[in-house]
Write an enzyme that holds these catalytic residues in place. Sequence first.
Site, mmCIF file in Angstrom:
data_model
loop_
_atom_site.group_PDB
_atom_site.id
_atom_site.type_symbol
_atom_site.label_atom_id
_atom_site.label_comp_id
_atom_site.label_asym_id
_atom_site.label_seq_id
_atom_site.Cartn_x
_atom_site.Cartn_y
_atom_site.Cartn_z
ATOM 1 N N GLY A 258 8.005 -10.978 -2.962
ATOM 2 C CA GLY A 258 6.631 -11.361 -3.304
ATOM 3 C C GLY A 258 5.621 -10.803 -2.319
ATOM 4 O O GLY A 258 4.675 -11.487 -1.945
ATOM 5 N N THR B 190 3.103 -7.194 -1.679
ATOM 6 C CA THR B 190 2.175 -6.498 -2.581
ATOM 7 C C THR B 190 2.921 -5.958 -3.791
ATOM 8 O O THR B 190 2.450 -6.065 -4.926
ATOM 9 C CB THR B 190 1.494 -5.323 -1.846
ATOM 10 O OG1 THR B 190 1.280 -5.687 -0.500
ATOM 11 C CG2 THR B 190 0.184 -4.961 -2.491
ATOM 12 N N GLU C 121 -4.768 -3.096 4.738
ATOM 13 C CA GLU C 121 -4.490 -1.822 4.083
ATOM 14 C C GLU C 121 -5.690 -1.113 3.481
ATOM 15 O O GLU C 121 -6.633 -1.724 3.004
ATOM 16 C CB GLU C 121 -3.442 -2.020 2.978
ATOM 17 C CG GLU C 121 -2.016 -1.914 3.495
ATOM 18 C CD GLU C 121 -1.513 -3.181 4.120
ATOM 19 O OE1 GLU C 121 -2.308 -4.120 4.269
ATOM 20 O OE2 GLU C 121 -0.327 -3.225 4.494
ATOM 21 N N ALA C 122 -5.587 0.212 3.484
ATOM 22 C CA ALA C 122 -6.568 1.074 2.830
ATOM 23 C C ALA C 122 -5.947 1.600 1.540
ATOM 24 O O ALA C 122 -4.734 1.807 1.466
ATOM 25 C CB ALA C 122 -6.921 2.233 3.745
ATOM 26 N N LYS D 14 -14.238 1.701 0.540
ATOM 27 C CA LYS D 14 -13.756 2.925 1.198
ATOM 28 C C LYS D 14 -14.204 4.148 0.394
ATOM 29 O O LYS D 14 -13.876 4.277 -0.788
ATOM 30 C CB LYS D 14 -12.228 2.880 1.282
ATOM 31 C CG LYS D 14 -11.648 4.168 1.828
ATOM 32 C CD LYS D 14 -10.134 4.092 1.934
ATOM 33 C CE LYS D 14 -9.572 5.459 2.223
ATOM 34 N NZ LYS D 14 -8.121 5.512 2.093
ATOM 35 N N GLU E 189 -2.759 8.826 4.320
ATOM 36 C CA GLU E 189 -3.669 9.010 3.182
ATOM 37 C C GLU E 189 -3.612 7.793 2.259
ATOM 38 O O GLU E 189 -3.905 7.890 1.068
ATOM 39 C CB GLU E 189 -3.328 10.301 2.418
ATOM 40 C CG GLU E 189 -3.736 11.583 3.161
ATOM 41 C CD GLU E 189 -5.232 11.925 3.023
ATOM 42 O OE1 GLU E 189 -5.947 11.218 2.294
ATOM 43 O OE2 GLU E 189 -5.662 12.908 3.659
ATOM 44 N N THR F 158 -1.291 5.866 0.729
ATOM 45 C CA THR F 158 -0.624 6.118 -0.554
ATOM 46 C C THR F 158 0.452 5.098 -0.935
ATOM 47 O O THR F 158 0.958 5.157 -2.060
ATOM 48 C CB THR F 158 0.009 7.520 -0.533
ATOM 49 O OG1 THR F 158 0.685 7.706 0.714
ATOM 50 C CG2 THR F 158 -1.044 8.594 -0.697
ATOM 51 N N ILE G 97 0.473 1.725 -1.495
ATOM 52 C CA ILE G 97 0.152 0.799 -2.579
ATOM 53 C C ILE G 97 -0.028 1.591 -3.875
ATOM 54 O O ILE G 97 0.351 1.146 -4.957
ATOM 55 C CB ILE G 97 -1.080 -0.060 -2.203
ATOM 56 C CG1 ILE G 97 -0.641 -1.028 -1.098
ATOM 57 C CG2 ILE G 97 -1.652 -0.805 -3.404
ATOM 58 C CD1 ILE G 97 -1.732 -1.877 -0.494
HETATM 59 C C1 LIG Z 1 2.615 0.274 9.446
HETATM 60 C C2 LIG Z 1 2.269 0.186 7.981
HETATM 61 C C3 LIG Z 1 0.968 0.472 7.555
HETATM 62 C C4 LIG Z 1 0.638 0.451 6.197
HETATM 63 N N1 LIG Z 1 -0.622 0.777 5.785
HETATM 64 C C5 LIG Z 1 -0.865 0.909 4.470
HETATM 65 C C6 LIG Z 1 -2.122 1.371 3.993
HETATM 66 O O1 LIG Z 1 -3.065 1.598 4.735
HETATM 67 N N2 LIG Z 1 -2.268 1.551 2.657
HETATM 68 C C7 LIG Z 1 -1.267 1.302 1.772
HETATM 69 O O2 LIG Z 1 -1.440 1.537 0.587
HETATM 70 N N3 LIG Z 1 -0.089 0.798 2.205
HETATM 71 C C8 LIG Z 1 0.129 0.632 3.517
HETATM 72 N N4 LIG Z 1 1.339 0.163 3.933
HETATM 73 C C9 LIG Z 1 2.341 -0.214 2.978
HETATM 74 C C10 LIG Z 1 2.094 -1.578 2.458
HETATM 75 O O3 LIG Z 1 1.899 -2.520 3.492
HETATM 76 C C11 LIG Z 1 3.333 -1.951 1.675
HETATM 77 O O4 LIG Z 1 3.775 -0.878 0.941
HETATM 78 C C12 LIG Z 1 3.012 -2.981 0.728
HETATM 79 O O5 LIG Z 1 2.422 -4.068 1.351
HETATM 80 C C13 LIG Z 1 4.224 -3.346 -0.062
HETATM 81 O O6 LIG Z 1 5.104 -4.074 0.664
HETATM 82 P P1 LIG Z 1 6.328 -4.635 -0.149
HETATM 83 O O7 LIG Z 1 5.836 -5.598 -1.149
HETATM 84 O O8 LIG Z 1 7.156 -3.512 -0.612
HETATM 85 O O9 LIG Z 1 7.204 -5.361 0.972
HETATM 86 P P2 LIG Z 1 6.953 -6.698 1.815
HETATM 87 O O10 LIG Z 1 5.538 -6.983 2.011
HETATM 88 O O11 LIG Z 1 7.822 -6.567 3.019
HETATM 89 O O12 LIG Z 1 7.556 -7.852 0.892
HETATM 90 C C14 LIG Z 1 8.941 -8.058 0.759
HETATM 91 C C15 LIG Z 1 9.202 -9.344 -0.002
HETATM 92 O O13 LIG Z 1 10.598 -9.469 -0.225
HETATM 93 C C16 LIG Z 1 11.005 -10.785 0.092
HETATM 94 N N5 LIG Z 1 12.415 -10.754 0.484
HETATM 95 C C17 LIG Z 1 13.065 -9.848 1.255
HETATM 96 N N6 LIG Z 1 14.351 -10.182 1.400
HETATM 97 C C18 LIG Z 1 14.545 -11.338 0.690
HETATM 98 C C19 LIG Z 1 15.653 -12.209 0.475
HETATM 99 N N7 LIG Z 1 16.859 -11.988 1.003
HETATM 100 N N8 LIG Z 1 15.467 -13.311 -0.274
HETATM 101 C C20 LIG Z 1 14.245 -13.583 -0.840
HETATM 102 N N9 LIG Z 1 13.162 -12.802 -0.662
HETATM 103 C C21 LIG Z 1 13.309 -11.706 0.106
HETATM 104 C C22 LIG Z 1 10.058 -11.216 1.207
HETATM 105 O O14 LIG Z 1 10.002 -12.613 1.299
HETATM 106 C C23 LIG Z 1 8.756 -10.601 0.716
HETATM 107 O O15 LIG Z 1 8.155 -11.487 -0.189
HETATM 108 C C24 LIG Z 1 1.662 0.121 5.279
HETATM 109 C C25 LIG Z 1 2.933 -0.219 5.699
HETATM 110 C C26 LIG Z 1 3.252 -0.191 7.041
HETATM 111 C C27 LIG Z 1 4.662 -0.528 7.453
#
Ligand SMILES: Cc1cc2nc3c(=O)[nH]c(=O)nc-3n(C[C@H](O)[C@H](O)[C@H](O)COP(=O)(O)OP(=O)(O)OC[C@H]3O[C@@H](n4cnc5c(N)ncnc54)[C@H](O)[C@@H]3O)c2cc1C
Length: 498
Positions: A14, A16, A50-51, A79, A344, A346, A348
């Site tokens: 849960g 992004t 995030e951007a 932005k 850049e 990318t 999201i």
């Molecule tokens: C340093 C950094 C900078 C970034 N900057 C940008 C930016 O400027 N622009 C942009 O577009 N993106 C950026 N991103 C990327 C962006 O933050 C993520 O791609 C985006 O938030 C998506 O994250 P996610 O949902 O894939 O993972 P997460 O936010 O890590 O969510 C993972 C989910 O899985 C659940 N989960 C994991 N394991 C289990 C389990 N065993 N049981 C139950 N639940 C579990 C967690 O509870 C959580 O809800 C950045 C990322 C990083 C690392």
Amino acid sequence: MNEQSIDKLVIVGGGTAGWMSAALISRLSEGTLDIRLIESDAIGTVGVGEATIPPIQVFNDLAGVDEQEFLRDTKATIKLAIEFQNWGAIGDRYLHGFGFLGRTVGAIPFQHVYLKGLAEGVAGSISDYSLNNRAAQEGRFNRLERIEGTPLPGIVYAYHFDASLYAQFLRKHSEARGVNRREGRIQEVLLDSASGDVTGLKMEDGSEVSGDFFIDCSGFNSLLFNRSLGIAYDDWSEWLPCNRAVALPSSSEARSLRPYTQSIAHQAGWQWRIPLQHRTGNGHVFCDEFISEDEATQVLLDNLEGDPLKDPLSLRFTPGCRKKLWHRNCIALGLASGFIEPLESTSIHLIQIGITNLLKVFPTKGDNSAREREYNRRMRFEYEAIRDFIILHYHQTSRDDTPFWKHVKNMQVPEFLQEKMASFAESGHLYRVDEELFTEVGWLQVMLGQGIRPQQYNPLADTLTSQEVKEYLQNLHTILKATVDKLQPYPEFLKGIS
Ligand SMILES: Cc1cc2nc3c(=O)[nH]c(=O)nc-3n(C[C@H](O)[C@H](O)[C@H](O)COP(=O)(O)OP(=O)(O)OC[C@H]3O[C@@H](n4cnc5c(N)ncnc54)[C@H](O)[C@@H]3O)c2cc1C
């Protein structure tokens, strides 16, 4: 009704990625699907301020999001561009703005007219011919679809927002449409021994959640794709050596409320500044072979504009993506699918196109192998095209002041990128392959900004006299300046949304 339609969709995670999937699929499936989302508050999400890039507006529209409500609830700001400092050379500064840049003259793409103008000493900076960049530099913004009295489009914008608040915001929308959220930690992924399909998830409390199709949004854990399905990862460190980040929010200062992201190169990586309404998101992306975490943290602290609001958060990653992003009855999205550093903005966007591509070839309970191949082809292409654009920023540089910059300047780069750079350097020609994300306008700004000076331009530009080129560029400059002068000062716009 398609008898093979899937009934139960399970979203694992849960962050992004998870809530973007839930929000869009629940809206477009109009109650015909049972959608469950599992997340664990104890594990948490990645949210560092995030951007984004402009297609996020299409996503929000499709998901039924009201812009004003979104801006308020996610503490978002506008932005218009990214400012790159110290990339091509120390002391250099250029903007990569969204939206249009100049205008094609007859059949001659703008950059050739511009290059002729440069050669003849009648052109200004490339940013002078971008409405977005001019507005960014002047600190002005309004929603503007077209420039009145001209055929020119208006301002194109994206947002900076707090990704954790965005996930919460989309959760509210998704739950209102019937998405069922389950809190808890997944302990085991259950597989069908014959087909290898995922059949369900075993929770820590012993209960099971079954489904027909699964979306792995479990972040860097990559619970399904890595841990259960064993899909290998393509490591792109040879071109993108940065593998660490330290991130921390700082207090919002009036001077940091710029309508653009900043990316400032340092000795072994770069720093982002992302201004939100209530704070600035900061981070330093670096390669730990060239700088220690302590040093990288110090570089970040030394370059904050406000006061730190938290202790630095340390993140490790391997740049790259999984060899397959659809396997059996699962797809991987977000950090579970791969990661390219946020130079850049990318990540999201890759989630967004992952969801929209899934919607184009939505699975059934039957044989999905052709859909799977097409999805994998498309997503791989998207990932690789973005990767190559990011590599350009590192490789095309005159910097050789540190071992890191020497390394990236001298490394071999993928052929797709090599060819684009060669084409532009030789003739000023730019091209876009198969609707890749970044258009000629993006490539032009970054290639010029990083210091490529084409040896020639299209000879058809010589059908224009120097005087015609001069007048054409001046005219464009005058129109853009007059348009920007009429826009609202950006701080006033912000006051209207908070
Ligand atoms: C340093 C950094 C900078 C970034 N900057 C940008 C930016 O400027 N622009 C942009 O577009 N993106 C950026 N991103 C990327 C962006 O933050 C993520 O791609 C985006 O938030 C998506 O994250 P996610 O949902 O894939 O993972 P997460 O936010 O890590 O969510 C993972 C989910 O899985 C659940 N989960 C994991 N394991 C289990 C389990 N065993 N049981 C139950 N639940 C579990 C967690 O509870 C959580 O809800 C950045 C990322 C990083 C690392």
